[in-house]
Design a protein around this motif. Structure first.
Motif, PDB file in Angstrom:
ATOM      1  N   GLU A   1     103.186  -3.094 109.415  1.00 32.71           N
ATOM      2  CA  GLU A   1     104.623  -3.041 109.155  1.00 32.71           C
ATOM      3  C   GLU A   1     105.283  -4.328 109.648  1.00 32.71           C
ATOM      4  O   GLU A   1     104.882  -4.897 110.664  1.00 32.71           O
ATOM      5  CB  GLU A   1     105.244  -1.821 109.828  1.00 32.71           C
TER       6      GLU A   1
ATOM      7  N   LEU B   1     110.875  -3.177 109.231  1.00 30.31           N
ATOM      8  CA  LEU B   1     110.480  -1.795 109.448  1.00 30.31           C
ATOM      9  C   LEU B   1     110.506  -1.438 110.928  1.00 30.31           C
ATOM     10  O   LEU B   1     110.951  -0.342 111.304  1.00 30.31           O
ATOM     11  CB  LEU B   1     109.084  -1.559 108.875  1.00 30.31           C
TER      12      LEU B   1
ATOM     13  N   ARG C   1     112.772   1.456 112.643  1.00 31.50           N
ATOM     14  CA  ARG C   1     112.192   2.484 113.510  1.00 31.50           C
ATOM     15  C   ARG C   1     112.922   2.552 114.852  1.00 31.50           C
ATOM     16  O   ARG C   1     113.179   3.650 115.375  1.00 31.50           O
ATOM     17  CB  ARG C   1     110.714   2.202 113.753  1.00 31.50           C
TER      18      ARG C   1
ATOM     19  N   SER D   1     111.032   9.338 112.210  1.00 30.89           N
ATOM     20  CA  SER D   1     110.702   8.517 111.048  1.00 30.89           C
ATOM     21  C   SER D   1     109.307   8.862 110.555  1.00 30.89           C
ATOM     22  O   SER D   1     108.478   9.378 111.313  1.00 30.89           O
ATOM     23  CB  SER D   1     110.754   7.024 111.405  1.00 30.89           C
TER      24      SER D   1
ATOM     25  N   GLY E   1     104.182   6.163 105.457  1.00 31.88           N
ATOM     26  CA  GLY E   1     104.900   5.141 104.703  1.00 31.88           C
ATOM     27  C   GLY E   1     104.001   4.429 103.715  1.00 31.88           C
ATOM     28  O   GLY E   1     104.387   4.183 102.566  1.00 31.88           O
TER      29      GLY E   1
ATOM     30  N   ARG F   1     104.387   4.322  99.632  1.00 27.19           N
ATOM     31  CA  ARG F   1     104.369   3.057  98.894  1.00 27.19           C
ATOM     32  C   ARG F   1     103.348   3.124  97.753  1.00 27.19           C
ATOM     33  O   ARG F   1     103.638   2.718  96.620  1.00 27.19           O
ATOM     34  CB  ARG F   1     104.023   1.931  99.863  1.00 27.19           C
TER      35      ARG F   1
ATOM     36  N   VAL G   1     113.410   3.724 107.079  1.00 25.61           N
ATOM     37  CA  VAL G   1     111.974   3.461 107.178  1.00 25.61           C
ATOM     38  C   VAL G   1     111.255   3.888 105.895  1.00 25.61           C
ATOM     39  O   VAL G   1     110.540   3.094 105.263  1.00 25.61           O
ATOM     40  CB  VAL G   1     111.368   4.177 108.402  1.00 25.61           C
ATOM     41  N   SER G   2     111.442   5.132 105.486  1.00 26.42           N
ATOM     42  CA  SER G   2     110.764   5.607 104.269  1.00 26.42           C
ATOM     43  C   SER G   2     111.282   4.888 103.038  1.00 26.42           C
ATOM     44  O   SER G   2     110.513   4.602 102.099  1.00 26.42           O
ATOM     45  CB  SER G   2     110.939   7.118 104.124  1.00 26.42           C
TER      46      SER G   2
ATOM     47  N   HIS H   1     109.493   1.571 102.450  1.00 29.80           N
ATOM     48  CA  HIS H   1     108.158   1.773 101.886  1.00 29.80           C
ATOM     49  C   HIS H   1     108.243   2.130 100.403  1.00 29.80           C
ATOM     50  O   HIS H   1     107.467   1.616  99.582  1.00 29.80           O
ATOM     51  CB  HIS H   1     107.426   2.860 102.657  1.00 29.80           C
TER      52      HIS H   1
ATOM     53  N   GLU I   1     107.674  15.614 103.273  1.00 34.66           N
ATOM     54  CA  GLU I   1     107.164  15.125 104.560  1.00 34.66           C
ATOM     55  C   GLU I   1     107.266  16.236 105.599  1.00 34.66           C
ATOM     56  O   GLU I   1     108.166  17.073 105.541  1.00 34.66           O
ATOM     57  CB  GLU I   1     107.968  13.901 105.017  1.00 34.66           C
TER      58      GLU I   1
END
Length: 267
Positions: free
Chosen positions: A75, A79, A83, A93, A99, A103, A123-124, A127, A216
């Protein structure tokens, strides 16, 4: 050779004596041969065993492998910044491994339109944007505008133009009905666990055929498979797992990354 000479040679080099030995023991059955080992079963759980040292080795190797897999895709600073903002805000996160999976999933469906429930601090979203097409747009929904502001900064720091993301503040169940039917390639759900069944229903409407819905936190830190009493949000996750698995409209898979990534393709 004369007889006496042959007798002398035999005396000097006697033949080896062959003594009858014990009868060979039958090979144990496969079950008996492995009954003392802990062998991972097909469902991911393990059978009881007597050799605790070997159990520790297997568990240690598995944990090391999972840690390696989770950190496999590095990362960047943006990122890490996102976080840290999430940690300061008390938000969870997605893990680096989760992540990376997001992606890859976005790239797999060549996503141009993605809906995200739960912006967090970005964060997500970062990605997902990395996996989407260069002209793709992420529509991200969150009830907290200040979290979305952090996500804007994180997206900008990652090099994404402002028109790559559409931020909509508000409750997901108020916003989702306003989004277009069959207009999305991927829907990522990371919001209120009490509402996951409603998210599923909305996702089926929003997704084009061949699109992906992703949830998630399906493991709920191990509570989903814990036989003890659980809070309502865990019971909702169990209902979600059953609904996704039994739906004739979905092709499901439960990926063991992060806290569990439940994925399904819309037929």
């Amino acid at each position: 050779m004369p007889a006496d000479t042959a007798a002398s040679a035999l005396a000097r080099h006697p033949r080896p004596r062959v003594c009858p030995g014990p009868s060979p023991r039958p090979l144990p059955t496969l079950l008996n041969a492995r009954s003392h080992l802990r062998v991972p079963a097909v469902n991911g759980y393990s059978h009881a065993q007597a050799i605790t040292g070997q159990e520790r080795v297997i568990t240690g190797n598995r944990q090391t492998s999972w840690a390696f897999a989770d950190a496999y895709v590095a990362e960047d600073d943006a990122l890490r910044w996102a976080r840290e903002r999430a940690r300061e805000a008390g938000l969870r996160s997605v893990s680096p491994g989760t992540g990376a999976a997001l992606r890859m999933l976005a790239a797999t469906v060549d996503a141009k339109a993605v809906a995200e429930i739960g912006t967090g601090c970005g964060v997500s979203g970062i990605h997902l944007l990395h996996g989407m097409r260069p002209d793709g747009v992420l529509t991200t929904v969150d009830p907290e505008p200040e979290h979305q502001q952090s996500a804007r900064q994180a997206f900008r720091a990652s090099g994404f133009a402002s028109n790559r993301a559409r931020f909509i503040p508000g409750r997901a169940l108020d916003v989702l009905p306003r989004l277009a039917d069959a207009g999305y390639d991927l829907v990522f759900c990371d919001g209120d666990r009490l509402e996951v069944l409603d998210y599923l229903a909305e996702s089926l409407r929003l997704l084009r055929p061949g699109g992906l819905v992703v949830f998630e936190g399906a493991f709920a830190n191990g509570r989903t498979v814990d036989s003890g009493p659980q809070p309502t949000e865990v019971l909702r996750l169990r209902e979600l797992l059953r609904a996704v698995r039994e739906s004739p409209d979905l092709v499901p898979s439960l990926l063991p990354v992060g806290d569990g990534l439940l994925c399904a393709v819309r037929r």
